[in-house]
Design a protein around this motif. Structure first.
Motif, mmCIF file in Angstrom:
data_model
loop_
_atom_site.group_PDB
_atom_site.id
_atom_site.type_symbol
_atom_site.label_atom_id
_atom_site.label_comp_id
_atom_site.label_asym_id
_atom_site.label_seq_id
_atom_site.Cartn_x
_atom_site.Cartn_y
_atom_site.Cartn_z
ATOM 1 N N CYS A 336 -13.690 -44.980 40.451
ATOM 2 C CA CYS A 336 -13.916 -45.782 39.240
ATOM 3 C C CYS A 336 -12.927 -45.348 38.169
ATOM 4 O O CYS A 336 -12.822 -44.157 37.860
ATOM 5 N N ALA A 337 -12.192 -46.311 37.604
ATOM 6 C CA ALA A 337 -11.134 -45.995 36.645
ATOM 7 C C ALA A 337 -11.623 -45.994 35.204
ATOM 8 O O ALA A 337 -10.824 -45.861 34.280
ATOM 9 N N CYS A 339 -12.789 -48.369 33.329
ATOM 10 C CA CYS A 339 -12.502 -49.550 32.507
ATOM 11 C C CYS A 339 -13.808 -50.320 32.245
ATOM 12 O O CYS A 339 -13.955 -51.484 32.650
ATOM 13 N N THR A 340 -14.730 -49.671 31.579
ATOM 14 C CA THR A 340 -16.088 -50.198 31.443
ATOM 15 C C THR A 340 -16.176 -51.490 30.631
ATOM 16 O O THR A 340 -17.151 -52.228 30.748
ATOM 17 N N CYS A 343 -16.576 -54.311 33.388
ATOM 18 C CA CYS A 343 -17.812 -54.537 34.158
ATOM 19 C C CYS A 343 -19.064 -54.574 33.285
ATOM 20 O O CYS A 343 -19.969 -55.380 33.521
ATOM 21 N N CYS A 399 -14.571 -56.444 38.736
ATOM 22 C CA CYS A 399 -14.037 -55.075 38.862
ATOM 23 C C CYS A 399 -12.674 -55.111 39.561
ATOM 24 O O CYS A 399 -12.566 -55.573 40.697
HETATM 25 S S1 SF4 Z 1 -14.689 -52.343 36.316
HETATM 26 FE FE1 SF4 Z 1 -16.347 -50.842 36.076
HETATM 27 S S2 SF4 Z 1 -16.846 -50.129 38.140
HETATM 28 FE FE2 SF4 Z 1 -14.850 -51.169 38.229
HETATM 29 S S3 SF4 Z 1 -13.384 -49.512 37.996
HETATM 30 FE FE3 SF4 Z 1 -13.718 -50.367 35.952
HETATM 31 S S4 SF4 Z 1 -15.405 -49.107 35.090
HETATM 32 FE FE4 SF4 Z 1 -15.350 -48.718 37.295
#
Ligand code: SF4
Length: 417
Positions: A336-337, A339-340, A343, A399
């Motif tokens: 998980c990068a 990038c909240t 999502c 995601c």
């Molecule tokens: S979108 Fe959400 S689950 Fe997917 S990598 Fe980014 S933070 Fe992680």
């Protein structure tokens, strides 16, 4: 990659003006002296440690942004029981790991452990670049926590004070700026900034516009460092004179991986004389814009391995770097990068997806299930109990790494509740 190679050249030029302890030692030098020091036995008698220090083995240093301060390229992450590991932090300092990182909320009395050390060795305080963090965002709360941190650590100043774990620059405002300026004027902090493991690139890009952020500690590793967005964020911070500390550099994910590439990679690195964990640190150090790597080093073996990597003259070859990138691509959906904003905004309910993925990483990658569970249980009960009932399908669709969010949220509930 071309950008990094260009900077390596810049770094070599900078090395010529480094302070006197900017020495690079071979692994052989290090392990020879470490053996003399008895560190390998984990007992490290004091007389032998003194012998090691006499040989002037030191982790290199780099400038921290435009602060005029040099910091060790390896930072001692303090999320462990420092109170019971005083000999280890003494050894870290002798090897030149002079950048110590903690937080007001770290378990096992991390700040108190540092305070215990400075009480015994007050003369060492000025050798250490000391960082702690505030969980509070309000000026009143930060003042209270800063006083408590100073008191716990037996010191009258903090070198770098972070607001802990922001995910948006809007968590800081003009009140924060005024507070930081007053704390600096009072001599209680020297530098101010924040740490971030969610939406790091955006936080960094926006911080570079503010003009009053001195330092940032962010998730940064071989998986993330090559993206255009991360490179732009680092460039912007460098231009703004912000010092950068990388954390979560092992790039461990919420899913355990065991791919052929991983085995091949580990085998290749072992032949060259280092582990894949050391190679991952070296990949980050090859970007001279990163002042330091903050690494949790809760025992002498990890401290030794990381210190040896920091002192190593070897550079990763392009094949080594390609292997790391190939492995990163193969395991894309296991990591998980952070990038909240992508999502978490895709679902109606409040669900801290990025945090839960990180707690799984603590459990599965760091092997620290008790810390992971403690963090998981901090999620407010009403939210935590609803996490397995949320419909994550849209979040999964959006995601960029195609993480199996719903499945992992269910596994986290079983594993960490
Ligand atoms: S979108 Fe959400 S689950 Fe997917 S990598 Fe980014 S933070 Fe992680």
């Amino acid at each position: 990659m071309r950008k990094l190679e260009k900077r390596n050249k810049k770094s070599m030029e900078e090395e010529a003006i480094m302070p006197r302890n900017y020495n690079r030692w071979s692994r052989r030098d290090f392990f020879k002296t470490a053996a003399i020091a008895g560190a390998g036995s984990l007992l490290a008698p004091a007389a032998h440690l003194a012998e090691a220090a006499d040989q002037n083995l030191q982790v290199p240093q780099r400038p921290f942004g435009k602060s005029g301060i040099y910091v060790s390229i390896l930072s001692l992450g303090g999320m462990f029981n420092i109170k019971s590991n005083q000999i280890m932090i003494k050894q870290a300092l002798r090897w030149g790991v002079t950048y110590w990182d903690t937080a007001d909320c770290y378990q096992d009395g991390s700040e108190k452990g540092i305070g215990k050390y400075f009480k015994k060795y007050p003369e060492d305080r000025k050798k250490v670049f000391l960082v702690t963090k505030s969980d509070s965002r309000s000026p009143k709360g930060m003042s209270k926590l800063l006083e408590r941190s100073l008191d716990r650590m037996n010191t009258d100043y903090i070198d770098l004070y972070f607001v802990h774990g922001i995910d948006s620059i809007y968590e800081l405002d003009q009140h924060t700026r005024t507070w930081a300026e007053k704390a600096k004027a009072a001599g209680k902090i020297r530098l101010f900034g924040f740490s971030t493991h969610r939406n790091m690139e955006k936080c960094m890009l926006e911080a570079a516009q503010l003009g009053w952020i001195d330092g940032i500690m962010m998730t940064y590793n071989y998986r993330l460092m090559h993206s255009d967005r991360m490179q732009r964020a680092v460039d912007a911070c460098v231009k703004a004179g912000i010092g950068l500390t990388a954390m979560k550099t092992q790039g461990g994910g919420s899913v355990r991986t065991d791919t052929d590439t991983e085995l091949k990679m580990a085998g290749r690195f072992m032949q060259k004389g280092f582990t894949d964990a050391q190679a991952k640190l070296m990949a980050v150090w090859q970007n001279p814009d990163i002042a330091s790597i903050c690494s949790q080093m809760p025992n002498m073996s990890i401290l030794m391995a990381n210190t040896a990597a920091a002192m190593d003259k070897t550079k990763l070859s392009s094949t080594d770097r390609n292997l790391l990138q190939q492995y990163a691509r193969q395991t894309l959906s296991d990591y998980c990068a952070g990038c909240t904003e992508i999502c978490e905004s895709a679902i109606n309910e409040k669900a801290p997806i990025g945090d839960v993925m990180r707690y799984l990483m603590y459990s599965r990658s760091y092997g620290d299930r008790s810390h992971a569970s403690a963090e998981y249980r901090k999620i407010p009960k009403n939210i935590r109990e609803g996490l397995t009932k949320v419909d994550y399908s849209l979040a999964e669709k959006k995601c960029p790494r195609k993480i199996a969010i719903a499945e992992l949220m269910r596994e986290a509930a079983e594993e960490l509740s």
